[in-house]
Design an enzyme around this catalytic site. Structure first.
Site, PDB file in Angstrom:
ATOM      1  N   HIS A 317       0.803  -1.216   0.000  1.00  0.00           N
ATOM      2  CA  HIS A 317       0.000   0.000   0.000  1.00  0.00           C
ATOM      3  C   HIS A 317       0.840   1.272   0.000  1.00  0.00           C
ATOM      4  CE1 HIS A 317      -3.275  -2.771   1.068  1.00  0.00           C
ATOM      5  NE2 HIS A 317      -4.072  -1.835   0.625  1.00  0.00           N
ATOM      6  N   GLY A 318       2.077   1.204   0.410  1.00  0.00           N
ATOM      7  CA  GLY A 318       2.894   2.403   0.376  1.00  0.00           C
ATOM      8  C   GLY A 318       4.263   2.182   0.987  1.00  0.00           C
TER       9      GLY A 318
END
Length: 471
Positions: A317-318
């Site tokens: 996700h990041g």
């Protein structure tokens, strides 16, 4: 270009529908969709088209090698090289600066950060092309010898920039053989408009409230403000991402493709395990089928396998430590449910399971939101009353009261109420010919209202982000 933009709604999409229906041959329709998909991607980031094409070409060539050398080391090597190249592109653009920065911090070095812009959708299309070559290697899907068709699968604009992650084995036959009917377009348009309303009206309003509380000075934030902020973000991220999935599924249906569901009312889950069966289903399916099971699944090293999967789920996700912490947070919760907590939840009334799940999910969104660890600690201190400026302020109460009807409507929209109404409405329409005509007219009116309200919201607001673009 985003789905919730006037240029997409009133120019790009009508041209796509007109072209798809006017062209007589399926091959022509496919190449038309390919051209429009590449144009759609180029609208925002034309230079990164080359990266996507190169990545697809590597997988295309690798799959041909696999097909010609089945059962040999060459096939395994082709898979390894192809997957390695795809992941290396993802690593360079998304994670290299993160590791360089942390290396510099840890060892007091001064390696230069590249500062590369993250290509939109790279996390999604990378996983999709991996499913292609792996499924070819596993003999679950035939090799695609038409490069244009493989590129169409990777670049198809309905699911290109924010998913859902579509497996090649699920879409391959539809590229070669599908029929387009007016009914498909009608149902696709309605599903798209539902998603558009969720995005333009529900997600955007919730997002504006969330940023009001969460992006300001946390030292002046009250306990009530902290809870309003994180609850608003809980609504925003669900409506934003599920809206995109709704629109993608609807768009696919308009052109004869049937994508699998990506959300199934996750906020009604009665355990964390149940929540992840309902949230971002395509991502959890990918990690289960292409990582967890190959590692050994439940058969051996289960705890280690779970740790790896959830650490990577968060990291996907990041490139920030809060995302890793968020993934490991769910690793701990799911492991606890597997070991003992799941049995406890089965024995107690379901309402307590729902409360337990929803509270932990909301707290998890706090981990997800703040990528600054100092602000993350400060926020949780305020959330639980430590270091808060006040329990509540007049401004907090005013915002809550002004948005009370919105919050009530949004909460109801998180429940399967609309599904029940739809089922009853379909049953009503099938009961007789007059009822059927009345039901059809009702659907047209419903679609028109959704389009009008969504358009009005888009025109009247400058706040229109898509959260999952950065992933």
């Amino acid at each position: 270009m985003v789905f919730s933009s006037l240029s997409f709604l009133y120019i790009f999409l009508p041209i796509c529908i007109l072209g798809a229906f006017s062209l007589p041959k399926l091959q022509w329709k496919n190449y038309f969709l390919l051209a429009m998909s590449l144009f759609f991607y180029a609208w925002g980031e034309p230079k990164w088209i080359i990266l996507m094409i190169i990545s697809t070409a590597v997988e295309y060539a690798g799959a041909l090698v696999v097909d010609r050398n089945r059962g040999t080391w060459k096939a395994k090597a082709a898979v390894g090289v192809s997957v390695g190249v795809a992941l290396s592109f993802l690593f360079i653009f998304k994670y290299l600066d993160f590791f360089t920065f942390n290396f510099n911090t840890l060892f007091h070095t001064h390696a230069k950060l590249l500062g590369l812009t993250l290509p939109i959708g790279i996390s999604f299309y990378t996983f999709q092309i991996i499913t292609y070559i792996v499924d070819v290697y596993r003999d679950k899907a035939p090799v695609q010898k038409n490069f244009g068709y493989l590129l169409l699968y990777v670049s198809m604009f309905p699911q290109l920039i924010a998913g859902p992650i579509v497996k090649y084995v699920d879409i391959e036959a539809q590229i070669r053989r599908r029929t387009l009917h007016g009914k498909d377009v009608g149902e696709g348009v309605l599903r798209f408009l539902v998603g558009l309303f969720k995005k333009a009206v529900l997600a955007n309003v919730a997002g504006e409230v969330a940023t009001t509380f969460l992006d300001g000075n946390l030292s002046t934030l009250s306990v009530l403000g902290a809870w309003i902020g994180i609850l608003s973000y809980t609504l925003q991220i669900y409506f934003d991402f599920s809206a995109y999935s709704d629109m993608a599924i609807g768009l696919g249906r308009m052109f004869g493709f049937k994508y699998k569901e990506n959300f199934n009312y996750p906020y009604i889950a009665n355990s964390i395990t149940d929540f992840w069966r309902r949230w971002h289903i395509s991502l959890t399916t990918f990690f289960r089928e292409y990582l967890y099971i190959p590692l050994g699944g439940n058969r051996k090293h289960q705890v280690l396998n779970l740790f790896i999967v959830w650490a990577l789920t968060g990291f996907w996700h990041g490139a920030a430590w809060n995302f890793v912490a968020w993934g490991l947070y769910y690793f701990v919760l799911i492991l606890a449910e597997k070991l003992f907590l799941g049995k406890v939840l089965e024995k107690i009334p379901r309402v307590f399971g729902h409360i337990y799940t929803l509270l932990l999910v909301i707290l998890g969104w706090g981990l997800f939101y703040f990528d600054d660890m100092s602000r993350l600690r400060q926020f949780f201190s305020v959330l639980f009353g430590f270091g808060a400026s006040a329990g509540a302020t007049a401004g907090d109460v005013s915002i809550l009261l002004n948005h009370l009807l919105f919050f009530l409507f949004a909460i109801v929209a998180c429940l399967p109420v609309s599904r029940y109404i739809k089922e009853r409405y379909i049953a009503f329409g099938r009961s007789s010919v007059p009822n059927s005509k009345l039901a059809d007219a009702g659907v047209v009116v419903y679609a028109a209202v959704l389009l009008f309200l969504s358009t009005a919201a888009i025109v009247g607001s400058t706040y229109n982000p898509f959260l999952y673009f950065r992933f």
